[in-house]
Every structure is written in structure tokens, then in C-alpha cells.
Design a protein around this motif. Structure first.
Motif, PDB file in Angstrom:
ATOM      1  N   VAL A 155      16.178   1.089 -12.456  1.00 51.22           N
ATOM      2  CA  VAL A 155      17.267   1.001 -11.488  1.00 51.22           C
ATOM      3  C   VAL A 155      18.317  -0.002 -11.974  1.00 51.22           C
ATOM      4  N   ASP A 156      19.382   0.510 -12.573  1.00 53.85           N
ATOM      5  CA  ASP A 156      20.634  -0.205 -12.780  1.00 53.85           C
ATOM      6  C   ASP A 156      20.511  -1.490 -13.605  1.00 53.85           C
ATOM      7  N   GLN A 157      20.155  -1.304 -14.869  1.00 53.96           N
ATOM      8  CA  GLN A 157      20.210  -2.411 -15.823  1.00 53.96           C
ATOM      9  C   GLN A 157      20.891  -1.927 -17.096  1.00 53.96           C
ATOM     10  N   ALA A 158      21.755  -2.752 -17.661  1.00 55.76           N
ATOM     11  CA  ALA A 158      22.463  -2.391 -18.893  1.00 55.76           C
ATOM     12  C   ALA A 158      21.519  -2.433 -20.086  1.00 55.76           C
ATOM     13  N   PRO A 159      21.682  -1.513 -21.032  1.00 53.23           N
ATOM     14  CA  PRO A 159      20.916  -1.612 -22.279  1.00 53.23           C
ATOM     15  C   PRO A 159      21.256  -2.867 -23.075  1.00 53.23           C
ATOM     16  N   CYS A 160      22.507  -3.334 -22.942  1.00 51.32           N
ATOM     17  CA  CYS A 160      22.952  -4.503 -23.698  1.00 51.32           C
ATOM     18  C   CYS A 160      24.110  -5.136 -22.927  1.00 51.32           C
ATOM     19  N   MET A 161      23.920  -6.330 -22.389  1.00 53.74           N
ATOM     20  CA  MET A 161      24.952  -6.936 -21.549  1.00 53.74           C
ATOM     21  C   MET A 161      26.025  -7.662 -22.349  1.00 53.74           C
ATOM     22  N   PHE A 162      25.734  -7.993 -23.610  1.00 56.56           N
ATOM     23  CA  PHE A 162      26.673  -8.771 -24.416  1.00 56.56           C
ATOM     24  C   PHE A 162      27.144  -7.924 -25.588  1.00 56.56           C
ATOM     25  N   PRO A 163      28.438  -7.733 -25.748  1.00 58.36           N
ATOM     26  CA  PRO A 163      28.941  -6.788 -26.759  1.00 58.36           C
ATOM     27  C   PRO A 163      28.959  -7.367 -28.167  1.00 58.36           C
ATOM     28  N   ARG A 164      28.976  -6.464 -29.129  1.00 60.67           N
ATOM     29  CA  ARG A 164      29.237  -6.837 -30.514  1.00 60.67           C
ATOM     30  C   ARG A 164      30.739  -6.752 -30.776  1.00 60.67           C
ATOM     31  N   ALA A 165      31.202  -7.585 -31.702  1.00 59.95           N
ATOM     32  CA  ALA A 165      32.637  -7.678 -31.960  1.00 59.95           C
ATOM     33  C   ALA A 165      33.223  -6.352 -32.415  1.00 59.95           C
ATOM     34  N   GLU A 166      32.423  -5.553 -33.133  1.00 62.62           N
ATOM     35  CA  GLU A 166      32.955  -4.317 -33.700  1.00 62.62           C
ATOM     36  C   GLU A 166      32.915  -3.133 -32.744  1.00 62.62           C
ATOM     37  N   TRP A 167      32.358  -3.301 -31.549  1.00 63.06           N
ATOM     38  CA  TRP A 167      32.245  -2.180 -30.632  1.00 63.06           C
ATOM     39  C   TRP A 167      33.593  -1.801 -30.033  1.00 63.06           C
ATOM     40  N   SER A 168      33.778  -0.512 -29.833  1.00 61.15           N
ATOM     41  CA  SER A 168      34.973  -0.001 -29.158  1.00 61.15           C
ATOM     42  C   SER A 168      34.828  -0.183 -27.648  1.00 61.15           C
ATOM     43  N   CYS A 180      27.977  -3.421 -21.022  1.00 62.76           N
ATOM     44  CA  CYS A 180      28.233  -4.852 -21.219  1.00 62.76           C
ATOM     45  C   CYS A 180      29.019  -5.432 -20.041  1.00 62.76           C
ATOM     46  N   MET A 181      28.501  -6.472 -19.421  1.00 62.59           N
ATOM     47  CA  MET A 181      29.219  -7.130 -18.325  1.00 62.59           C
ATOM     48  C   MET A 181      29.885  -8.419 -18.784  1.00 62.59           C
ATOM     49  N   TYR A 182      29.537  -8.888 -19.983  1.00 60.68           N
ATOM     50  CA  TYR A 182      30.178 -10.071 -20.547  1.00 60.68           C
ATOM     51  C   TYR A 182      31.138  -9.648 -21.654  1.00 60.68           C
ATOM     52  N   GLN A 183      32.098 -10.516 -21.945  1.00 62.01           N
ATOM     53  CA  GLN A 183      32.976 -10.315 -23.089  1.00 62.01           C
ATOM     54  C   GLN A 183      32.756 -11.368 -24.161  1.00 62.01           C
ATOM     55  N   THR A 184      32.540 -12.618 -23.729  1.00 63.68           N
ATOM     56  CA  THR A 184      32.301 -13.720 -24.659  1.00 63.68           C
ATOM     57  C   THR A 184      31.186 -14.593 -24.107  1.00 63.68           C
ATOM     58  N   SER A 185      30.712 -15.512 -24.952  1.00 61.00           N
ATOM     59  CA  SER A 185      29.668 -16.437 -24.496  1.00 61.00           C
ATOM     60  C   SER A 185      30.185 -17.346 -23.383  1.00 61.00           C
ATOM     61  N   ALA A 186      31.509 -17.556 -23.329  1.00 60.44           N
ATOM     62  CA  ALA A 186      32.082 -18.354 -22.246  1.00 60.44           C
ATOM     63  C   ALA A 186      31.848 -17.687 -20.889  1.00 60.44           C
ATOM     64  N   ASP A 187      31.790 -16.356 -20.871  1.00 62.76           N
ATOM     65  CA  ASP A 187      31.504 -15.645 -19.621  1.00 62.76           C
ATOM     66  C   ASP A 187      30.083 -15.943 -19.140  1.00 62.76           C
TER      67      ASP A 187
END
Length: 279
Positions: A120-133, A142-149
Motif C-alpha cells: 500500500v503506497d510506498q515508492a520504490p525509490c524516494m531519492f532520485p539519481r542525478a541522471e534520472w529524467s 521520488c518525493m525528495y529532490q536533494t538531501s536538503a529536503d
């Protein structure tokens, strides 16, 4: 439902709500959530299952040691729970980080004791890689954009020092139409998890990529998401696409399709899960 205590071999005790008869279903709430929030759903599911709604370490009524707030440690606790309850096979249902606990369990211990999954409603990966579109970031939830988030959200957790501040924190996970009078209950359950420990677990969960584990799942699976959840509905469809013959149900905004659709639309949620488990 009866509240039980489960003594783990690692020396702590977990609390759970238990009722019903039949093949066991273990329900694992999300980060900072508790079995009490599952209670209405769990009672409905006892029509066809023995149901154990579990409070993970630090959460709800379970013991709160000052260590072990990592997803893989919670998976070890789940393994010890199955041993303590003498279950040979079970179904597992996780919400949010509860899904991550299931994925960590499968990674560590394999699928031999698990018959069916409800994710029930969990992301496979919440933190993105820089090269992802942008498309990939949505696809993987992904719900975060940077570690600051991550730092900002952890700081928000630590700032939840009383009921009112915690209500303000949790309301963002619900639809605007969710009744305001129901939020204090959710906030009180969140506050049962000490905020410093909750922030530790949040940081651990933020950076884990579960995609390789998901791709190896061969179990019968139901995936549930929401169109207005913190995690994209695309990410839930992606999970289902990786698991052979998995079913996927996405709740629309009008159907209470937030991160907490099981509280916003318990009738549809319960009937969906019952139909899956009983088929």
C-alpha cells in the motif's frame, strides 16, 4: 481485537492487535503510524483471516529502545515476530514504510514463509539519481529532490513537540476533505514514536533503492496507490508491472486517494483487499 505482547529473541517486546481465524495476515503500518490506525480495517479482515496488526519497534504501544531504527532492523524484528508466533506461512500487508520493511524482509530471508503481499503506497525509490529524467523520477515515486529536503523533513519531525504542531505536520498526508476532527487521533498515534527516533528512521528510509528487490518478487501481489498521494500513482503502477500478474488499484482524488486511502475510504479499501485475499 485483543492487544498482545510479542517477545522477540533480540530482547524487546512488540505490541500488536490480534483477532480472527484462518491463514494469518500480518499488517505493518507506515513510518510513525500504529496498529490502532489499522484497527477498523483489521477488524473487517478478520472475517477471512487471523489478523495481527503490528506496532514496529518504537511505534505505538511497542517498546522503544534507543537503537535499531533502520528498515533492515525492522525486517529482522518481523522475522523474529513470525518465529515468536510460530507461523510457518503468512500473508503480509504493509503501508508506506511498512512496504519497505516487507521488501527488506524478502531481501534478507526470502519468500518461503510468505504466500501473498498487499503493498500500500510506498515508492520504490524516494531519492532520485542525478541522471534520472523527470519521467523516471515520477515512475520511481521520488518525493525528495536533494538531501536538503530530507534534512528539512527530519527537522519538521523534531519540531512536532505537541499535539497542534503534529496535527499541522500530518494533515499534509491527507486529502483536504478529510475531517479535521479525525486528525488529533492520527497525531496522538504519531507522537507515541519519540521524535528523535522517528527522525533517525526517516533518514534511514529516505535513501534506499528497492527496485532490484521488487523485480525479484514472484509472490501473488496486490498494489494499492492514490492519485493525490505523496507518491505518484505511476510508481505504484511500476511496482505492479515488475511483479508477475500483480494487481493494481489506484484510488482517485474523489475516492479519497491520498497516502491514507485506507482511512479516507475504508469501504473501498477493505472490499478491495478482501476480494484479493479471498480469491
Amino acid at each position: 481485537m485483543e492487544r498482545i505482547s510479542i517477545d522477540l529473541s533480540s530482547g524487546i517486546a512488540l505490541s500488536a492487535l490480534k483477532a480472527g481465524e484462518g491463514h494469518p495476515l500480518i499488517m505493518i503500518p507506515g513510518w510513525s503510524q500504529s496498529s490502532e490506525e489499522w484497527k477498523g480495517n483489521a477488524e473487517n479482515l478478520t472475517n477471512i483471516r487471523e489478523v495481527v496488526a503490528l506496532d514496529m519497534r518504537g511505534h505505538g504501544e511497542s517498546e522503544k529502545p534507543n537503537h535499531g531504527y533502520r528498515v533492515y532492523r525492522l525486517a529482522q524484528d518481523l522475522h523474529e515476530t513470525l518465529n515468536a508466533l510460530d507461523y510457518t506461512t503468512v500473508d503480509l500487508m504493509g503501508h508506506s514504510m511498512g512496504c519497505a520493511v516487507i521488501w527488506a524482509y524478502l531481501d534478507l530471508f526470502g519468500p518461503d514463509r510468505i504466500k501473498q503481499l498487499v503493498l500500500v503506497d510506498q515508492a520504490p525509490c524516494m531519492f532520485p539519481r542525478a541522471e534520472w529524467s523527470t519521467e523516471e523520477i515520477s515512475q520511481f515515486g521520488c518525493m525528495y529532490q536533494t538531501s536538503a529536503d530530507v534534512d528539512e523533513l527530519a527537522a519538521g519531525v523534531l519540531a512536532c513537540v505537541d499535539l497542534n504542531s503534529t496535527i499541522d505536520f500530518v494533515k499534509g498526508f491527507f486529502s483536504p476533505d478529510f475531517p479535521e476532527q479525525a486528525l488529533p487521533f492520527i497525531a496522538r498515534e504519531n507522537l507515541k514514536f519519540p521524535r528523535e527516533l522517528a527522525a533517525q528512521l526517516l533518514r534511514d528510509a529516505a535513501f534506499v533503492d528497492w527496485r532490484d528487490v521488487i523485480k525479484r518478487i514472484q509472490l501473488r501481489t496486490l498494489v494499492i496507490g492514490g492519485e493525490v498521494s505523496i507518491f505518484s500513482s505511476d510508481s505504484q503502477r511500476w511496482i505492479a508491472s515488475q511483479i508477475p500478474d500483480a494487481q493494481v488499484e489506484i484510488f482517485s482524488e474523489d475516492e479519497g486517494g491520498s497516502h491514507f486511502m485506507f482511512l479516507e475510504n475504508p469501504s473501498r479499501f477493505n472490499s478491495t483487499v478482501l476480494s484479493f485475499l479471498d480469491s
